[in-house]
Design a protein around this motif. Structure first.
Motif, PDB file in Angstrom:
ATOM      1  N   VAL A 159     -12.041  -6.589  62.405  1.00 59.69           N
ATOM      2  CA  VAL A 159     -10.722  -6.115  61.987  1.00 59.69           C
ATOM      3  C   VAL A 159      -9.759  -6.197  63.170  1.00 59.69           C
ATOM      4  O   VAL A 159      -8.639  -6.702  63.042  1.00 59.69           O
ATOM      5  CB  VAL A 159     -10.792  -4.676  61.422  1.00 59.69           C
ATOM      6  N   GLU A 160     -10.198  -5.715  64.337  1.00 58.54           N
ATOM      7  CA  GLU A 160      -9.357  -5.765  65.535  1.00 58.54           C
ATOM      8  C   GLU A 160      -8.970  -7.197  65.899  1.00 58.54           C
ATOM      9  O   GLU A 160      -7.869  -7.444  66.382  1.00 58.54           O
ATOM     10  CB  GLU A 160     -10.077  -5.114  66.717  1.00 58.54           C
ATOM     11  N   GLY A 162      -8.507  -9.540  63.785  1.00 66.32           N
ATOM     12  CA  GLY A 162      -7.705 -10.111  62.714  1.00 66.32           C
ATOM     13  C   GLY A 162      -8.472 -10.980  61.736  1.00 66.32           C
ATOM     14  O   GLY A 162      -7.877 -11.689  60.928  1.00 66.32           O
ATOM     15  N   PRO A 165      -9.049  -7.888  56.975  1.00 68.36           N
ATOM     16  CA  PRO A 165      -8.108  -6.766  56.879  1.00 68.36           C
ATOM     17  C   PRO A 165      -8.915  -5.467  56.818  1.00 68.36           C
ATOM     18  O   PRO A 165     -10.061  -5.459  56.360  1.00 68.36           O
ATOM     19  CB  PRO A 165      -7.373  -7.028  55.562  1.00 68.36           C
TER      20      PRO A 165
END
Length: 183
Positions: A159-160, A162, A165
């Motif tokens: 998630v970090e 990208g 989501p």
């Protein structure tokens, strides 16, 4: 005895599943999680591999490893992880299961199932399916309603970066990718 064959590919990327002895919820314990992390780092430092994905559940773990070029020996690494973890966990006071005569004769302790399951990743699509499966597994097992709510997963790093989501894999997500990958 079964005639089990493993697929060894130099520099290969593999999906693994390891299960605790009698599916005991060993990794619900912070000591077990800490010992596993320490041992994984130790083994990676001595026998290099990358681990782009991991999900630790109470009674099993899934991960993806990529071995270095010229190296196909994931079995050596798992043998080290399982053995070192078992010793470290027990010496720090972790509780293990009772084993029968067959396991005792082989000097096994009640921490891991004997074998592990591996799958050689064939291409990018296969990699993504297994990464999705690995991250969705806590939802599949009813441990959380959303993937983001499970703390012991590489999902948060993805998630970090990208890649996913934060709301990926909510409780209403369902698809064949989550049921076709072996466990």
């Amino acid at each position: 005895m079964s005639d089990y064959r493993r697929c060894f590919v130099s520099g290969g990327t593999y999906f693994f599943t390891l299960v605790t002895f009698e599916r005991r919820p060993l990794f619900a314990d912070a000591l077990a999680r800490r010992c596993l992390r320490e041992v994984m780092v130790f083994v990676q430092q001595r026998n290099s591999f990358s681990m782009p994905g991991i999900c630790l559940l109470p009674d099993h773990l899934h991960c993806i490893w990529t071995l270095p070029a010229g190296d196909e020996d994931f079995s050596l690494r798992w043998n080290m992880v399982k053995g070192l973890f078992s010793k470290r966990f027990r010496t720090r006071g972790g509780q293990v299961g009772m084993v029968g005569a067959s396991r005792h004769k082989r000097r096994e302790v009640g921490v891991w199932q004997r074998r592990f399951w591996e799958h050689l990743i064939s291409d990018e699509g296969d990699y993504q399916r297994h990464l999705d499966y690995l991250h969705f597994n806590p939802v599949k097992h009813g441990l959380v309603g959303r993937v983001v709510d499970w703390p012991w997963s590489s999902f948060h790093q993805f998630v970090e970066a990208g890649v996913y989501p934060a709301d990926w894999g909510g409780g209403d997500v369902c698809g064949s990718v989550f049921t076709t990958v072996g466990e």
